[in-house]
Design a protein around this motif. Structure first.
Motif, PDB file in Angstrom:
ATOM      1  N   ARG B 138       6.399 -28.991   4.389  1.00 60.38           N
ATOM      2  CA  ARG B 138       7.356 -29.063   3.280  1.00 60.38           C
ATOM      3  C   ARG B 138       7.028 -29.735   2.000  1.00 60.38           C
ATOM      4  NH1 ARG B 138      11.850 -27.144   3.150  1.00 60.38           N
ATOM      5  NH2 ARG B 138      12.397 -25.811   5.081  1.00 60.38           N
ATOM      6  N   ASP B 139       6.711 -29.348   0.953  1.00 60.87           N
ATOM      7  CA  ASP B 139       5.845 -29.949  -0.111  1.00 60.87           C
ATOM      8  C   ASP B 139       6.081 -29.394  -1.506  1.00 60.87           C
ATOM      9  OD1 ASP B 139       4.241 -31.643  -1.503  1.00 60.87           O
ATOM     10  OD2 ASP B 139       2.451 -31.542  -0.004  1.00 60.87           O
ATOM     11  N   HIS B 140       6.937 -30.127  -2.137  1.00 56.09           N
ATOM     12  CA  HIS B 140       7.111 -29.648  -3.562  1.00 56.09           C
ATOM     13  C   HIS B 140       5.966 -30.010  -4.390  1.00 56.09           C
ATOM     14  CE1 HIS B 140      11.369 -29.193  -2.513  1.00 56.09           C
ATOM     15  NE2 HIS B 140      11.590 -28.481  -3.562  1.00 56.09           N
ATOM     16  N   ARG B 141       5.131 -30.447  -4.220  1.00 50.72           N
ATOM     17  CA  ARG B 141       4.049 -30.534  -5.254  1.00 50.72           C
ATOM     18  C   ARG B 141       3.001 -29.431  -5.105  1.00 50.72           C
ATOM     19  NH1 ARG B 141       0.808 -35.417  -3.021  1.00 50.72           N
ATOM     20  NH2 ARG B 141       2.059 -34.650  -1.211  1.00 50.72           N
ATOM     21  N   VAL B 142       2.880 -29.007  -6.304  1.00 48.48           N
ATOM     22  CA  VAL B 142       1.785 -27.717  -6.395  1.00 48.48           C
ATOM     23  C   VAL B 142       0.432 -28.118  -6.192  1.00 48.48           C
ATOM     24  CG1 VAL B 142       1.032 -26.162  -7.903  1.00 48.48           C
ATOM     25  CG2 VAL B 142       3.435 -26.782  -8.052  1.00 48.48           C
ATOM     26  N   HIS B 143      -0.297 -27.729  -5.082  1.00 48.14           N
ATOM     27  CA  HIS B 143      -1.546 -28.185  -4.728  1.00 48.14           C
ATOM     28  C   HIS B 143      -2.523 -27.435  -5.517  1.00 48.14           C
ATOM     29  CE1 HIS B 143      -0.461 -30.283  -0.949  1.00 48.14           C
ATOM     30  NE2 HIS B 143       0.658 -29.841  -1.236  1.00 48.14           N
ATOM     31  N   ASP B 144      -3.599 -28.281  -5.562  1.00 52.13           N
ATOM     32  CA  ASP B 144      -4.939 -27.528  -5.580  1.00 52.13           C
ATOM     33  C   ASP B 144      -5.290 -26.572  -4.402  1.00 52.13           C
ATOM     34  OD1 ASP B 144      -5.601 -28.255  -8.054  1.00 52.13           O
ATOM     35  OD2 ASP B 144      -7.274 -29.384  -7.567  1.00 52.13           O
ATOM     36  N   ASN B 145      -6.025 -25.526  -4.503  1.00 48.07           N
ATOM     37  CA  ASN B 145      -6.195 -24.731  -3.737  1.00 48.07           C
ATOM     38  C   ASN B 145      -6.879 -25.290  -2.379  1.00 48.07           C
ATOM     39  OD1 ASN B 145      -5.331 -22.055  -4.008  1.00 48.07           O
ATOM     40  ND2 ASN B 145      -6.385 -22.479  -5.787  1.00 48.07           N
ATOM     41  N   GLY B 146      -6.653 -24.824  -1.307  1.00 46.94           N
ATOM     42  CA  GLY B 146      -7.471 -25.108  -0.331  1.00 46.94           C
ATOM     43  C   GLY B 146      -8.811 -24.560  -0.371  1.00 46.94           C
ATOM     44  N   SER B 147      -9.769 -25.037   0.457  1.00 46.53           N
ATOM     45  CA  SER B 147     -11.012 -24.693   0.346  1.00 46.53           C
ATOM     46  C   SER B 147     -11.355 -23.371   1.073  1.00 46.53           C
ATOM     47  CB  SER B 147     -12.117 -25.414   1.064  1.00 46.53           C
ATOM     48  OG  SER B 147     -13.272 -25.128   1.568  1.00 46.53           O
ATOM     49  N   ALA B 148     -12.248 -22.393   0.363  1.00 44.96           N
ATOM     50  CA  ALA B 148     -12.542 -21.065   0.971  1.00 44.96           C
ATOM     51  C   ALA B 148     -12.987 -21.223   2.399  1.00 44.96           C
ATOM     52  CB  ALA B 148     -13.544 -20.399   0.088  1.00 44.96           C
ATOM     53  N   ASP B 149     -13.711 -22.268   2.630  1.00 45.76           N
ATOM     54  CA  ASP B 149     -14.324 -22.298   4.033  1.00 45.76           C
ATOM     55  C   ASP B 149     -13.265 -22.638   5.068  1.00 45.76           C
ATOM     56  OD1 ASP B 149     -16.610 -21.951   2.442  1.00 45.76           O
ATOM     57  OD2 ASP B 149     -17.118 -23.863   2.300  1.00 45.76           O
ATOM     58  N   ASP B 150     -12.296 -23.221   4.791  1.00 47.87           N
ATOM     59  CA  ASP B 150     -11.299 -23.709   5.676  1.00 47.87           C
ATOM     60  C   ASP B 150     -10.299 -22.338   5.982  1.00 47.87           C
ATOM     61  OD1 ASP B 150      -9.728 -24.782   7.355  1.00 47.87           O
ATOM     62  OD2 ASP B 150      -8.483 -26.216   6.055  1.00 47.87           O
ATOM     63  N   PRO B 151     -10.533 -22.097   7.461  1.00 50.77           N
ATOM     64  CA  PRO B 151      -9.913 -20.630   7.679  1.00 50.77           C
ATOM     65  C   PRO B 151      -8.449 -21.021   8.015  1.00 50.77           C
ATOM     66  CG  PRO B 151     -11.208 -21.297   9.461  1.00 50.77           C
ATOM     67  CD  PRO B 151     -11.536 -22.186   8.344  1.00 50.77           C
ATOM     68  N   ARG B 152      -8.139 -22.193   8.098  1.00 52.13           N
ATOM     69  CA  ARG B 152      -6.774 -22.690   8.638  1.00 52.13           C
ATOM     70  C   ARG B 152      -5.931 -22.765   7.281  1.00 52.13           C
ATOM     71  NH1 ARG B 152      -6.112 -27.528   9.967  1.00 52.13           N
ATOM     72  NH2 ARG B 152      -8.317 -27.838   9.297  1.00 52.13           N
ATOM     73  N   ARG B 153      -4.859 -22.039   7.405  1.00 52.97           N
ATOM     74  CA  ARG B 153      -3.852 -21.733   6.399  1.00 52.97           C
ATOM     75  C   ARG B 153      -2.482 -22.236   6.851  1.00 52.97           C
ATOM     76  NH1 ARG B 153      -6.684 -18.431   2.701  1.00 52.97           N
ATOM     77  NH2 ARG B 153      -8.879 -19.312   2.875  1.00 52.97           N
ATOM     78  N   GLU B 154      -1.710 -22.971   5.802  1.00 49.82           N
ATOM     79  CA  GLU B 154      -0.345 -23.216   6.031  1.00 49.82           C
ATOM     80  C   GLU B 154       0.565 -22.507   5.189  1.00 49.82           C
ATOM     81  OE1 GLU B 154      -1.190 -27.473   5.046  1.00 49.82           O
ATOM     82  OE2 GLU B 154      -1.566 -28.007   7.149  1.00 49.82           O
ATOM     83  N   LEU B 155       1.629 -22.426   5.770  1.00 48.68           N
ATOM     84  CA  LEU B 155       2.888 -21.754   5.049  1.00 48.68           C
ATOM     85  C   LEU B 155       3.829 -23.014   4.323  1.00 48.68           C
ATOM     86  CD1 LEU B 155       4.411 -19.370   4.108  1.00 48.68           C
ATOM     87  CD2 LEU B 155       5.906 -19.713   6.250  1.00 48.68           C
TER      88      LEU B 155
END
Lengths: 543, 588
Positions: B138-155
């Motif tokens: 739960r995060d209102h801040r707009v993130h920079d992107n995760g790394s392409a190498d990191d296969p774990r993704r969060e919703l």
């Protein structure tokens, strides 16, 4: 254009590749062989069209602006551009300078325009269809042309520069072609200046990920014309060098040679080990019935000896029995006459006249053991080889193993058996005949005396040997000595038979070994040698 | 709510409906388990697509169908999906009216999906109900992107009340960039959508990849809205008409299309007027509870029909796999049965008693003498034999070893042949190559320890003969006689009889085995009586063949293990067809 050192080198490599295709086609995986043929064919054809022209293809996704860029570079509105996708459905060419008719014909690009531009003299610029639209025919056309053009100029745009269809579909495959690849980021006018830089940097990273480090990337805009002079300068330089063609073909060969090198594996195909061969020969000897035949040879020898030097009185009994070898179908076809006394006196040994023996069928166990030895042989020789060579070894050995029992049988059948008549048979045989003669003479004499006595005719003067009358000596002495010699002869025959059994065993084993060598080992060794040579050749090509 | 000619089930659960739904949930769970258990190891027609479809359906059931069946009133999940660079993130931000997902020029921009929902719906998305495989932040801040190498993704969950309750917007990653995880995740999210908002651009709308997705949306009858973004100014009519033509060609005529002309935006500026229509469409969907539930139901019916249809082809592929697996299995069975038969005939026809065994047998009893003894009567024979049999344990041991050796060689060579033939045939079969990778190294040969196991089993058999003789002889008149000869000696004779007593030797075999046979036959008949002897010999041979069969079963099991490792289950296709039945019956 005089041939440059690099062109010479390329021709040498092509010759080497053609030799590989000609000699070792069967020893390459079929898919790789096809690729090698295509590469060699394309290279020869392209070289045939000379280095006067340099073919540069503008390739890319639909909507990236290939046609707009084509028009911008040539300075003429040649290709139709549009907003509906896909726009271009067939390749078209712009030819600068001399006529490129045959070359375009070979490239199968029918639509072309002749342009004059001294700076770009020798350039053949192609506008390709897209590779990512729903029109699969477009993709096929791109696939065909990117195999044969000299310089690959990929046009991307800010929307599509990271598409998997481009990177995974093409760029990764052409990672060895960095020297003849250009990537143009079109529609740069749609980005802010600093975004253009970020975008180009990221594009460079993606290209590096594809294996294309240091590929020339340029931001251009077909709409505003920014960057177009740079592209023209770059093309001008490439055309002037006239090296693109050779570099491209070199890259093709590099790519191919890498895979060829892998396909011949790490370890050298070693010749068949003596141990594996010996195991196979032993198993083959059992199947061929070497022991059975050797025993029959001994039996035949004893049989003939008894006919030659046995006691003549009982000799006829031996004649009733068949020779053991003949029972195995290894004797002569002739039935009449006693063996060993065949007219012509050529019966020194036995020569097979019928192709098949009637040896008892080999036991299931020995046949199974032979098959196992064959599989051991395959395993020993091929376990370290690449898969398609392992299969080749199997395909060489298995049919030979299936044919082997029959060949072994023929081999045994045509074998000379060590059954020469020894001299002592003749000597003892003569002595036996003389003794028999003496015995008969004595008996007749005694009989005559008996008849004279019966008719009361007075005895003729008796010849005596010491105290014993001569006829008695002849009759009893002939019989006793004859029997004695028969016994001695049999003793000698048993010894001789044993010796001949061993000799037969040795010679048959030699014949079996020769058959196994000829039928199985030699073809396999030849194949392994051919593999070694192919390996050498391909490794030399790959270096 | 009564849909026209459709389902008559009311949106709010009545008792009857709850029961129906509960049953459906159970059915779907059972089908999901079966789908997850199916394997398609052989490269037959349809295997690759069946493998893929099964995995996709399992994911879809977990992510979407099962959670949705539990609650039809839950908010509709509107997934915004499409190509990289098509402006999905900007579209979502513009609809919400705040930057909730970063947009930019670096492709792909969005790596972690962002889910925007109304505050009231927080509980529904906070739990791991839908998309249970994705971790929540739960995060209102707009993130920079995760790394392409990191296969774990969060919703990433964001609550905004500018969005109506009952609607959740999900900004999905792209479907076509070099980022493999993105592509897979996007496919997963679209499969879990109640409503698709598919975004494409003027440069993209003829790409092959998006049409693949639209095709699957059509197949499952997903409620679909198309957004055509980034149209060059002035080309709106032409491009839209072309897109509608393509939609018609792909069987998607009537799909709502919203168009947005390419805009030049500054900084965090959002789209205003162009997204009004789309926002209104969503507002309406959220506001009207009945309409939303009906939309969801219709979508679910489409999913069921699609799943049922795809399950049919998966079941067909599973049938094909089973046929292929059975074929391979049969090949192995045939070759080992042939090996067993070869052993049986070798044992029965007496050819085993050649050579070594015959020599040891002659050493054991002395054939010529024994035969002479037999003619003079059993009484004297017995006295002769008891000396011969009991007094010479060494030669009996020789005989046993000779028999053991010859049998062991026969068994191992036949097993070797069976293994080589089976593997050879497997390789020659079209699907055999799939097996090659799984096959352990020495599969094409008899097991290394087979000789050892065979020897052990044969020794067991030989000592078993002794107890047979002891048992059969016990309590009978014959006991004394047998005992006087020694049980071991009698069992040795019985063993020879197993290899020669066929009741009808012919031709050459009589010459080879006849001596041994006749001796053993006459001897045992004299000792035990004809019928008894026959029974004993038959029993002993049966015991031997059972042991061989056992050894060969173990050998064959190595091949079966390879097949089992490949994981083709019996009746997988039929089971799936049966389990998918309730779905196609349209009980929803």
């Amino acid at each position: 254009m005089s041939p440059t050192p690099s062109a010479d080198r390329l021709r040498k490599r092509l010759d080497a590749l053609n030799e590989i295709i000609a000699v070792d086609a069967d020893r390459l995986p079929s898919e790789l062989c096809e690729r090698a043929k295509t590469t060699a064919g394309n290279a020869a054809a392209r070289l045939g069209h000379g280095t006067t022209h340099t073919v540069v293809a503008l390739a890319g996704a639909t909507g990236s602006g290939k046609s707009s860029l084509f028009n911008a570079i040539t300075g003429h509105t040649l290709a139709a551009t549009g907003v509906t996708r896909p726009t271009t459905s067939a390749a078209r060419a712009a030819v600068f300078g001399p006529d490129a008719g045959p070359l375009l014909e070979w490239l199968q690009v029918p639509t072309s325009d002749r342009l004059e531009d001294p700076a770009l003299d020798g350039l053949v610029l192609l506008d390709l269809p897209d590779h990512d639209s729903t029109e699969s025919s477009h993709r096929a056309e791109v696939e065909r042309l990117v195999q044969v053009v000299d310089v690959l100029c990929w046009v991307v745009d800010p929307q599509k520069y990271a598409d998997a269809a481009l990177h995974e579909g093409f760029l990764e495959r052409f990672s060895g072609h960095g020297a003849v690849t250009l990537v143009l980021l079109n529609q740069a006018d749609r980005l802010h200046a600093d975004d253009v830089h970020r975008c180009l940097t990221h594009l460079g990273e993606l290209l590096a990920g594809d294996g294309l480090q240091g590929v020339r990337t340029m931001a251009v805009s077909a709409v505003t014309g920014s960057g177009i002079p740079d592209v023209r300068r770059e093309l001008q330089a490439r055309v002037a060098e006239r090296r693109a063609l050779v570099s491209r073909l070199d890259a093709d060969l590099d790519w191919l040679s890498g895979d060829l090198g892998v396909s011949v594996g790490e370890s050298d195909p070693a010749a068949v080990a003596p141990l594996a061969r010996d195991r196979l020969v032993r198993a083959a000897a059992t199947v061929a019935g070497v022991d059975t035949v050797a025993d029959a040879v001994a039996g035949t020898y004893r049989h003939r000896a008894s006919l030659a030097v046995g006691w003549p009185v009982t000799r006829w009994a031996s004649r009733l029995r068949a020779e053991p070898l003949r029972r195995l179908g290894l004797g002569r076809g002739s039935r009449g006459g006693a063996p060993g006394q065949t007219p012509g006196g050529s019966d020194d040994g036995l020569t097979m006249t019928v192709p098949r023996s009637s040896l008892p069928a080999p036991s299931t166990i020995s046949v199974g053991a032979l098959a196992s030895a064959g599989r051991d042989l395959i395993e020993d020789t091929s376990s370290q080889l690449p898969v398609h060579w392992e299969r080749r070894v199997r395909d060489t050995v298995e049919p030979a193993m299936r044919a082997l029992p029959d060949r072994l049988d023929r081999g045994i059948g045509s074998q000379q058996m060590p059954l020469q008549r020894p001299r002592w048979w003749a000597v003892l045989g003569t002595v036996q005949r003389l003794l028999a003669l003496a015995m008969v003479a004595g008996l007749v004499w005694l009989g005559a005396l008996f008849v004279l006595k019966w008719f009361q005719i007075p005895d003729p003067p008796m010849l005596r040997l010491g105290q014993v009358p001569l006829p008695t000596v002849l009759a009893i002495g002939g019989a006793v000595l004859g029997l004695l010699i028969a016994v001695v002869g049999r003793r000698l025959a048993v010894v001789g038979a044993g010796r001949r059994r061993e000799r037969a065993r040795t010679e048959l084993s030699k014949a079996i070994a020769a058959t196994v060598d000829a039928e199985v080992i030699a073809p396999l060794d030849a194949e392994l040698r051919a593999m070694r040579v192919a390996q050498e050749r391909i490794r030399a090509f790959s270096r | 709510m009564n849909g026209p000619g459709g389902s008559t089930v009311a949106p709010m659960g009545t008792g009857g409906e709850t029961a129906t739904i509960d049953r459906l949930v159970t059915d779907v769970r059972a089908m999901r388990l079966q789908l997850g258990a199916l394997r398609f190891p052989f490269d037959a027609a349809g295997a690759a697509s069946a493998r893929h479809d099964a995995a996709v359906i399992v994911q879809q059931l977990d992510d979407h169908v099962l959670p949705r069946l539990e609650n039809f009133d839950a908010p509709a999940l509107v997934v915004v999906g499409g190509s990289t660079g098509s402006g999905k993130s900007l579209l979502v931000s513009s609809i919400v009216g705040a930057v909730v997902s970063a947009s930019g020029v670096i492709r792909p921009t969005t790596r972690s999906p962002v889910l925007v929902h109304h505050h009231d719906d927080e509980h529904w998305f906070g739990e791991q109900r839908i998309l249970p495989g994705l971790a929540r932040v739960r995060d209102h801040r707009v993130h920079d992107n995760g790394s392409a190498d990191d296969p774990r993704r969060e919703l990433r969950l964001v609550a905004y009340d500018t969005l109506p309750a009952g609607i959740a917007l999900l900004d999905a990653p792209d479907i076509d960039s070099v980022d493999t995880v993105n592509r897979e995740l996007a496919a997963q999210l679209l499969a879990a959508a109640d409503v698709w908002v598919f975004v494409t651009t003027a440069a993209r709308y003829a790409d092959a990849v998006p049409w693949g997705f639209l095709e699957s949306a059509r197949e499952r009858g997903a409620p679909l809205v198309l957004v055509l973004n980034r149209i060059p100014p002035g080309a709106e009519t032409e491009v839209t008409a072309d897109l509608i033509r393509l939609l018609e060609r792909h069987g998607l005529a009537g799909t709502p299309v919203f168009t947005i002309v390419e805009q030049t935006l500054r900084g965090d500026e959002l789209l205003g007027e162009p997204v009004e229509q789309l926002r209104d469409w969503l507002q309406e969907l959220g506001a009207d509870n009945d309409r939303r539930v009906e939309t969801i139901r219709r979508a679910m019916r489409g999913v069921f029909a699609d799943v049922a249809r795809r399950c049919k082809s998966i079941a067909t592929a599973a049938d094909a796999q089973q046929v292929l697996g059975d074929g391979l299995q049969r090949v192995a069975e045939e070759h080992y049965a042939a090996a067993l038969e070869a052993v049986r005939s070798e044992v029965a026809d007496g050819t085993l008693i050649r050579g070594e065994v015959l020599a040891r047998w002659e050493e054991f009893v002395g054939t010529g003498e024994l035969l002479r003894q037999l003619r003079t009567g059993v009484g004297r024979l017995r006295s002769r034999l008891s000396g011969a049999l009991t007094g010479r344990p060494v030669t009996q041991e020789h005989l046993n070893v000779a028999v053991e050796n010859v049998l062991e060689r026969l068994l191992v060579s036949q097993a070797d042949t069976a293994a080589a033939d089976t593997l050879g045939d497997w390789r020659a079969m079209p699907v055999g190559s799939a097996i090659d990778d799984r096959a352990p190294d020495a599969l094409g040969r008899a097991s290394v320890d087979l000789a050892e196991r065979t020897a052990a089993s044969l020794r067991d058999w030989q000592s078993g003969l002794i107890s047979i003789v002891r048992d059969k002889g016990a309590g009978r008149r014959t006991t004394a006689r047998v005992m006087s000869l020694g049980v071991n000696g009698v069992s040795a004779v019985l063993m020879m009889l197993v290899f020669s007593h066929t009741g009808g030797l012919t031709g050459g075999e009589v010459a080879i085995a006849g001596g041994a046979s006749a001796v053993g036959h006459a001897l045992l008949e004299a000792l035990l009586g004809d019928e008894n002897m026959r029974r004993l010999a038959t029993g002993a041979r049966q015991d031997l063949m059972e042991r061989v069969a056992q050894l060969y079963d173990d050998e064959r099991r190595r091949f079966e293990a390879v097949l089992e490792g490949a994981g083709v289950s019996a009746d997988g296709g039929d089971t799936l067809r049966r389990l998918a039945e309730p779905l196609s019956a349209g009980t929803l």
